[in-house]
Write a protein that holds these residues in place. Structure first.
Motif, mmCIF file in Angstrom:
data_model
loop_
_atom_site.group_PDB
_atom_site.id
_atom_site.type_symbol
_atom_site.label_atom_id
_atom_site.label_comp_id
_atom_site.label_asym_id
_atom_site.label_seq_id
_atom_site.Cartn_x
_atom_site.Cartn_y
_atom_site.Cartn_z
ATOM 1 N N ALA A 164 -72.241 49.013 17.636
ATOM 2 C CA ALA A 164 -72.279 47.559 17.163
ATOM 3 C C ALA A 164 -72.739 47.168 17.210
ATOM 4 O O ALA A 164 -74.251 47.720 16.125
ATOM 5 N N GLN A 165 -73.720 45.506 16.855
ATOM 6 C CA GLN A 165 -74.614 45.405 16.403
ATOM 7 C C GLN A 165 -75.693 45.146 17.982
ATOM 8 O O GLN A 165 -75.091 44.740 19.152
ATOM 9 N N MET A 166 -76.652 45.712 17.580
ATOM 10 C CA MET A 166 -76.714 46.560 19.340
ATOM 11 C C MET A 166 -78.143 45.548 18.947
ATOM 12 O O MET A 166 -79.028 45.471 18.229
ATOM 13 N N PRO A 167 -78.748 46.135 20.299
ATOM 14 C CA PRO A 167 -79.554 45.206 20.547
ATOM 15 C C PRO A 167 -81.319 46.689 20.030
ATOM 16 O O PRO A 167 -82.621 46.085 20.160
ATOM 17 N N HIS A 168 -80.883 47.356 19.101
ATOM 18 C CA HIS A 168 -82.160 48.432 19.349
ATOM 19 C C HIS A 168 -82.304 48.197 17.612
ATOM 20 O O HIS A 168 -82.348 48.778 17.005
ATOM 21 N N ASP A 169 -80.823 48.100 16.884
ATOM 22 C CA ASP A 169 -80.805 47.907 15.010
ATOM 23 C C ASP A 169 -81.076 46.425 14.366
ATOM 24 O O ASP A 169 -81.766 45.821 15.228
ATOM 25 N N ALA A 170 -81.487 46.472 13.008
ATOM 26 C CA ALA A 170 -82.170 45.566 12.718
ATOM 27 C C ALA A 170 -80.827 44.864 11.633
ATOM 28 O O ALA A 170 -81.168 44.166 10.681
ATOM 29 N N ILE A 171 -79.486 44.465 12.461
ATOM 30 C CA ILE A 171 -78.429 44.143 11.611
ATOM 31 C C ILE A 171 -78.645 42.483 12.887
ATOM 32 O O ILE A 171 -78.999 42.457 13.581
ATOM 33 N N TYR A 172 -78.380 42.058 12.551
ATOM 34 C CA TYR A 172 -78.541 39.969 12.776
ATOM 35 C C TYR A 172 -76.422 39.319 12.348
ATOM 36 O O TYR A 172 -76.423 39.572 11.100
ATOM 37 N N MET A 173 -76.303 38.836 13.480
ATOM 38 C CA MET A 173 -75.407 37.913 13.013
ATOM 39 C C MET A 173 -75.852 36.559 12.888
ATOM 40 O O MET A 173 -77.086 36.404 13.045
ATOM 41 N N SER A 174 -75.168 36.207 11.275
ATOM 42 C CA SER A 174 -75.779 34.737 10.894
ATOM 43 C C SER A 174 -75.226 34.110 11.448
ATOM 44 O O SER A 174 -74.501 34.190 12.667
ATOM 45 N N LYS A 175 -76.299 32.940 11.219
ATOM 46 C CA LYS A 175 -76.155 31.576 12.821
ATOM 47 C C LYS A 175 -74.574 31.042 12.717
ATOM 48 O O LYS A 175 -74.003 30.875 11.616
ATOM 49 N N GLY A 176 -74.515 31.002 13.946
ATOM 50 C CA GLY A 176 -72.853 30.408 13.885
ATOM 51 C C GLY A 176 -71.950 31.776 14.606
ATOM 52 O O GLY A 176 -70.932 31.209 14.512
ATOM 53 N N SER A 177 -72.273 33.002 13.545
ATOM 54 C CA SER A 177 -71.537 34.132 13.867
ATOM 55 C C SER A 177 -71.395 34.970 15.389
ATOM 56 O O SER A 177 -72.499 35.221 15.686
ATOM 57 N N VAL A 178 -69.998 35.300 15.250
ATOM 58 C CA VAL A 178 -70.196 36.350 16.941
ATOM 59 C C VAL A 178 -69.519 37.525 16.434
ATOM 60 O O VAL A 178 -68.957 37.742 15.709
ATOM 61 N N CYS A 179 -69.854 39.052 16.626
ATOM 62 C CA CYS A 179 -69.087 39.915 16.850
ATOM 63 C C CYS A 179 -69.078 41.014 17.577
ATOM 64 O O CYS A 179 -70.036 40.745 18.709
ATOM 65 N N VAL A 180 -67.650 40.467 18.497
ATOM 66 C CA VAL A 180 -68.010 41.049 20.232
ATOM 67 C C VAL A 180 -66.779 42.613 19.838
ATOM 68 O O VAL A 180 -66.530 42.668 19.066
ATOM 69 N N ALA A 181 -67.791 43.506 20.096
ATOM 70 C CA ALA A 181 -67.029 44.829 20.470
ATOM 71 C C ALA A 181 -67.014 44.781 21.433
ATOM 72 O O ALA A 181 -67.197 44.792 23.157
ATOM 73 N N THR A 182 -65.762 45.893 21.349
ATOM 74 C CA THR A 182 -65.158 46.226 23.163
ATOM 75 C C THR A 182 -65.205 47.692 22.671
ATOM 76 O O THR A 182 -64.741 48.660 22.352
ATOM 77 N N LEU A 183 -66.243 48.319 23.827
ATOM 78 C CA LEU A 183 -65.953 50.268 24.013
ATOM 79 C C LEU A 183 -65.145 50.564 24.736
ATOM 80 O O LEU A 183 -65.222 50.085 25.980
ATOM 81 N N TYR A 184 -65.256 51.869 25.225
ATOM 82 C CA TYR A 184 -64.490 52.932 25.884
ATOM 83 C C TYR A 184 -65.921 54.038 25.374
ATOM 84 O O TYR A 184 -66.155 54.424 24.495
ATOM 85 N N GLY A 185 -66.352 54.201 26.458
ATOM 86 C CA GLY A 185 -67.229 55.431 26.137
ATOM 87 C C GLY A 185 -66.928 56.337 27.832
ATOM 88 O O GLY A 185 -66.142 56.393 28.141
ATOM 89 N N LYS A 186 -67.490 57.929 27.521
ATOM 90 C CA LYS A 186 -67.155 58.608 27.897
ATOM 91 C C LYS A 186 -68.606 59.905 28.191
ATOM 92 O O LYS A 186 -68.461 59.906 26.880
ATOM 93 N N SER A 187 -68.810 60.060 29.339
ATOM 94 C CA SER A 187 -69.759 60.893 29.007
ATOM 95 C C SER A 187 -69.685 62.358 29.687
ATOM 96 O O SER A 187 -69.159 62.060 31.201
ATOM 97 N N THR A 188 -69.952 63.042 29.623
ATOM 98 C CA THR A 188 -69.874 64.583 30.817
ATOM 99 C C THR A 188 -70.844 65.748 31.144
ATOM 100 O O THR A 188 -71.787 65.837 28.832
ATOM 101 N N TRP A 189 -71.239 66.231 31.844
ATOM 102 C CA TRP A 189 -72.113 67.335 31.257
ATOM 103 C C TRP A 189 -71.917 68.130 33.013
ATOM 104 O O TRP A 189 -70.888 67.953 33.289
ATOM 105 N N THR A 190 -71.856 69.413 32.323
ATOM 106 C CA THR A 190 -71.265 70.689 33.385
ATOM 107 C C THR A 190 -72.176 71.246 33.927
ATOM 108 O O THR A 190 -73.057 71.481 35.356
#
Lengths: 296, 515
Positions: free
Chosen positions: A21-47
């Motif tokens: 989404a808008q992430m702590p490592h990117d250079a993207i900003y929400m403009s003042k007063g705007s909110v982006c809510v990301a709802t995520l599902y993640g899956k990680s597997t290893w053998t």
């Protein structure tokens, strides 16, 4: 061992800040007063996993899977200061053996992202992050544990260059993560080749470095990325033993990230693959999310 | 909107500051142990009953030079020089060893047990190589210090320390050489000095006896053990506590006693404890007695069961015939309502394991990479003796009584496990939150160990008996919370362990200590 995944894919991803989404490592900003809510599902597997430096599989684990759902709002405080929050629910399982899967709320993370300077397409950003465990999950039943119970503080610098006419960008970041000691249920444990007679466990600090190359347009984004994460020190998984929070978990990961957001509703997706590591699982992970943008 | 953003800003800052404040301190606080003058120096310990020495005088110790001799005066001068000024490292060594010779060597043995407590990995052929004592640092390392192994290593260690100290006490009071600082008051001392005669040195006796046992039990650790021994020995001079001849006599006595103890270890049946050829017969007999489904390794590839013939190892506080009489009656038939009820209890815990149940299961797990339940109870006994400021010889007695009871518990429990060959809950689709040991279910080893140790500990420390009993009960039930034992495994194991412990108490009452 799963905690590696947890640490790398959840903690590192969440605690050190690697979700989409808008992430702590990117250079993207929400403009003042705007909110982006990301709802995520993640899956990680290893053998396969690295027992110290020995890469192996384990027929009593089979495939290890960590899944999570999380809500991650990014909020524009000003045009150059954003707050990002994250709280995942995590659950683990294996396809073989008899280890009981663990589940629960993990850690609440927050970041303040600030655009320090921006000129001619170059920009420099500083991110301060912190996390607190919310669930009372068991941190040392690795690899089934859903987290390490550390309180953390992180500092990150991001340098970004964007070619405005094309949207092409290159982005590099470095993070240092301070992690608190934790308490475990037992009052003696082995680490650093000795026995500690206490329930307090020292978890090593960690850092990560990332490099990204992508295109960011008004409605979409696509990016290739590579990251290296490591602890500053730590011991290793002993031969045929289980992992422990004191381990020096290291991983080099490559992946792709994409976002499509034509209006205020959007989608994103991320895949990653650990190409090399120590004391971690060789995970393949992905996440998909729905983004919702609105004005306060 | 302003209100929202301000609130979020504030909350984030608070979160960050709280985390900063709590994340920085990396110090690990462990209990610090320092030296003490014993509550009693147990003058009569030279007459206490030994385990393996026929008498405290079986190993001769030469009469020391008189304190007026030129040799002794030269030793005092040398001691004065060595203890005059200490480096930081020397000071730390003095403090470390000053906590107690028996205490520290028991702790070292527990640490080695933890270090070696990892089951071998399967190889490319799907086989589990057997650790090789002649090649202890190869993969898999020798030994695999599982609970029976650790119980045995710690029992022999404690018996050697005890017998050597009883002999030492005998000679101390025979020769009555006072502490060097009592002969020459200008010798600086860094530890409390009691009225105990110092020839032979109790520290040197314990160090030598311990190293002899531990080298045999952990043959890959010879350099580590010798370095520890060297530091321990030197610390006694840095502390101004022992002259060279105190130490030499102590080392000789400790070595000789430990050699006697190792002679028993070599013939106690441990060499045949992993005789896997016996399991087919054990399984047949369990089936003949009506067991529908026998225990089966739940690992892939199938791992041979842990030490199937350990039940035939020679016990300490009773004879081999008694092992059979201590064997509990059979567990419920697998088709019985009682079994169904017990299995359902575990299924319910699996569904709704509380955090407190997980905590108890984790606290007592003492699984791979730990010093095992016998190590846990040795620690409890060593700490209780330390808190009570027991003398070296009395602490060794406590540990020998608890340690032999723990090994006896291992023997009776393993005998029971392989007699009944009863399946684990995991054979009925139960998972585990602590890891599954690779041997039959009935009876619970944790329960047997803990009850045996708590019974002996309650006798040695009557005012804490209730605490120890509760700890044993919690250790027992922890195996249900960890989902690897039925309730009847635990309850019957507790009873059997209690009976085992009583034999050590019978010995304690008759050992001439009057304690």
């Amino acid at each position: 061992m799963r905690n590696f995944i947890k640490v790398l894919v959840v903690s590192a991803v969440f605690v050190t800040g690697k979700v989409n989404a808008q992430m702590p490592h990117d250079a993207i900003y929400m403009s003042k007063g705007s909110v982006c809510v990301a709802t995520l599902y993640g899956k990680s597997t290893w053998t396969n996993y690295w027992e110290n430096s020995l890469k192996r599989s384990n027929s009593n684990i089979g495939m290890h899977t960590t899944q999570n759902v999380l809500v991650m709002p990014a909020i524009g405080i000003t045009n150059r200061l954003n707050v990002i929050l994250n709280l995942p629910y995590v659950w683990t399982q294996t396809s073989a053996g008899n280890l009981l899967g663990q589940k629960g709320l993990q850690d609440l993370s927050g970041w303040l992202k600030y655009k320090v300077l921006s000129t001619h397409g170059f920009s420099l950003h500083a991110v301060a992050g912190a996390s607190l465990p919310i669930g009372k999950y068991v941190p040392d039943f690795l690899p089934m544990s859903i987290g390490l119970q550390c309180k953390t503080v992180s500092g990150r610098l991001i340098a970004n260059y964007k070619h405005r006419p094309t949207g092409l960008y290159v982005n590099a970041h470095g993070t240092y993560l301070w992690r608190s000691n934790i308490k475990v249920d037992r009052d003696a444990y082995q680490a650093d080749n000795r026995v500690y007679n206490t329930d307090e466990v020292g978890v090593p600090n960690a850092y990560d470095l990332g490099l990204r190359l992508g295109v960011l347009r008004k409605m979409w984004q696509t990016e290739l990325w590579a990251e290296r994460s490591s602890c500053t020190h730590g011991d290793y998984v002993r031969r045929n033993d289980m992992p422990f929070p004191t381990n020096n978990m290291q991983a080099s990961t490559v992946g792709w990230y994409g976002k499509f957001q034509p209006r205020n509703i959007g989608l994103n997706a991320r895949v990653g693959y650990v190409v090399d590591g120590r004391n971690v699982g060789q995970s393949t992970n992905y996440s998909v999310g729905v983004l919702y943008l609105f004005k306060l | 909107m302003k209100t929202y953003t301000n609130w979020i800003k504030t909350a984030s800052l608070v979160l960050w500051v709280v985390a900063v404040l709590t994340s920085c301190d990396k110090t690990i606080d462990e209990p610090q142990r320092t030296g003490y003058a014993p509550a009693s120096i147990d003058e009569n310990a030279g007459t206490w009953k030994t385990y393996l020495l026929n008498s405290p005088t079986e190993i001769p110790v030469a009469e020391p030079k008189p304190v007026s001799s030129s040799e002794y005066i030269a030793e005092l001068a040398s001691l004065k020089q060595k203890s005059a000024s200490l480096t930081k490292e020397q000071r730390e060594a003095v403090d470390y060893w000053g906590a107690g010779a028996v205490y520290r060597w028991n702790e070292i043995a527990r640490e080695l047990s933890a270090r070696y407590n990892i089951p071998p990995a399967y190889n490319a052929d799907g086989k589990y190589p057997v650790p090789d004592a002649a090649n202890p640092l190869a993969d898999p390392k020798f030994p695999f210090a599982n609970p029976p192994y650790a119980s045995r290593a710690l029992a022999y260690l404690s018996v050697a320390q005890y017998d050597a100290l009883v002999a030492a006490w005998n000679y101390k009071y025979k020769y009555k050489r006072a502490a060097p600082s009592k002969t020459d008051a200008t010798i600086p001392v860094a530890l409390p000095v009691s009225g105990l005669p110092t020839y032979p040195s109790e520290d040197a006796v314990v160090a030598a006896a311990s190293v002899t046992i531990l080298k045999a039990m952990f043959p890959g650790e010879v350099p580590f053990l010798e370095a520890k021994m060297k530091e321990h020995r030197e610390s006694r001079q840095w502390a101004g506590m022992n002259v060279e001849s105190d130490l030499v006599a102590g080392v000789d006595l400790g070595n000789a006693v430990a050699a006697r103890v190792m002679a028993r270890a070599k013939t106690d049946g441990m060499a045949a404890a992993n005789n896997q050829a016996l399991t087919a017969g054990m399984i047949d007999k369990a089936k003949e007695r009506g067991l529908r489904e026998v225990w089966l390794s739940q690992e892939l590839p199938l791992r041979p069961p842990m030490l199937p013939n350990y039940g035939a190892v020679l016990p300490w506080n009773f004879d081999r015939a008694t092992v059979v009489t201590l064997r509990p009656g059979p567990p419920p038939a697998l088709d019985s309502p009682e079994f169904k009820k017990n299995l359902e209890e575990l299924q319910t815990i699996q569904k709704n394991q509380t955090r407190e149940q997980a905590r108890i299961a984790n606290y007592w797990a003492d699984g791979a990479g730990s010093y095992t339940p016998p190590g846990h109870w040795h620690r409890t006994a060593a700490n209780a003796s330390y808190e009570a400021k027991h003398s070296e010889v009395r602490m060794a007695r406590n540990l020998a009584l608890v340690g032999t009871a723990l090994m006896d518990a291992a023997i009776t429990c393993w005998d029971t496990k392989y007699y009944y060959y009863y399946p684990r809950p995991q054979q009925f689709n139960v998972k585990t939150s602590v890891g599954l040991p690779n041997f039959p279910s009935y009876t619970s080893g944790h329960s047997t160990f803990s009850a045996a140790a708590a019974t002996v500990m309650g006798y040695l420390f009557p005012e804490q008996a209730e605490t120890f009993t509760k700890q044993a009960q919690e250790a027992s039930v922890s195996r249900m919370y960890g989902l690897i034992h039925y309730r009847f495994d635990c309850e019957v194991g507790l009873k059997a362990g209690t009976e085992v412990g009583k034999y050590a108490i019978t010995r304690a009452k008759a050992d001439g200590s009057g304690l």
